[in-house]
Design a protein around this motif. Sequence first.
Motif, mmCIF file in Angstrom:
data_model
loop_
_atom_site.group_PDB
_atom_site.id
_atom_site.type_symbol
_atom_site.label_atom_id
_atom_site.label_comp_id
_atom_site.label_asym_id
_atom_site.label_seq_id
_atom_site.Cartn_x
_atom_site.Cartn_y
_atom_site.Cartn_z
ATOM 1 N N CYS A 6 0.853 -1.180 0.000
ATOM 2 C CA CYS A 6 0.000 0.000 0.000
ATOM 3 C C CYS A 6 0.895 1.238 0.000
ATOM 4 O O CYS A 6 1.631 1.465 0.949
ATOM 5 N N THR A 7 0.829 1.982 -1.087
ATOM 6 C CA THR A 7 1.635 3.185 -1.211
ATOM 7 C C THR A 7 0.701 4.358 -1.448
ATOM 8 O O THR A 7 -0.149 4.310 -2.331
ATOM 9 N N CYS A 8 0.867 5.429 -0.685
ATOM 10 C CA CYS A 8 -0.019 6.575 -0.838
ATOM 11 C C CYS A 8 0.316 7.343 -2.116
ATOM 12 O O CYS A 8 1.391 7.215 -2.677
ATOM 13 N N ASN A 9 -0.636 8.139 -2.566
ATOM 14 C CA ASN A 9 -0.472 8.865 -3.823
ATOM 15 C C ASN A 9 0.631 9.912 -3.751
ATOM 16 O O ASN A 9 1.276 10.193 -4.757
ATOM 17 N N LYS A 10 0.853 10.508 -2.590
ATOM 18 C CA LYS A 10 1.911 11.508 -2.468
ATOM 19 C C LYS A 10 3.287 10.893 -2.724
ATOM 20 O O LYS A 10 4.146 11.514 -3.344
ATOM 21 N N LYS A 12 3.858 8.239 -4.596
ATOM 22 C CA LYS A 12 3.924 7.935 -6.029
ATOM 23 C C LYS A 12 4.245 9.183 -6.840
ATOM 24 O O LYS A 12 5.076 9.149 -7.757
ATOM 25 N N ILE A 13 3.617 10.299 -6.511
ATOM 26 C CA ILE A 13 3.851 11.543 -7.243
ATOM 27 C C ILE A 13 5.277 12.039 -6.990
ATOM 28 O O ILE A 13 5.971 12.463 -7.920
ATOM 29 N N THR A 15 7.910 10.250 -6.178
ATOM 30 C CA THR A 15 8.835 9.341 -6.846
ATOM 31 C C THR A 15 8.876 9.615 -8.340
ATOM 32 O O THR A 15 9.951 9.673 -8.943
ATOM 33 N N LEU A 48 5.851 0.568 -7.670
ATOM 34 C CA LEU A 48 4.931 1.325 -6.822
ATOM 35 C C LEU A 48 3.507 1.330 -7.374
ATOM 36 O O LEU A 48 2.546 1.335 -6.620
ATOM 37 N N MET A 49 3.363 1.361 -8.695
ATOM 38 C CA MET A 49 2.046 1.537 -9.300
ATOM 39 C C MET A 49 1.320 0.220 -9.563
ATOM 40 O O MET A 49 0.108 0.151 -9.430
#
Length: 80
Positions: A6-10, A12-13, A15, A48-49
């Motif tokens: 589980c990776t938060c959107n912040k 991902k952005i 990275t 991550l995605m």
Amino acid sequence: MTYMKCTCNKVKIATAAFWLSTMFLLAFFSPMILIPVSFLALFHIAYLMLDPVPLPIVLSFVSMVSLSFYAVYMKTAPLS
């Protein structure tokens, strides 16, 4: 025991922004290491995605990005 990624959107952005800025700078200052770094970046972003990582899609995307950055560099590089 199960593992859930589980990776938060912040994250991902952040990275994606880090790797894109790194590849952009490499395209102009050090194009010889652009392809290995873009492989590393795209695998990291894909990890991550996506779950699981579709390897052929990631590899084709890495190839297209690397070649396009290199083409941009070659068109803008001064002749020596």
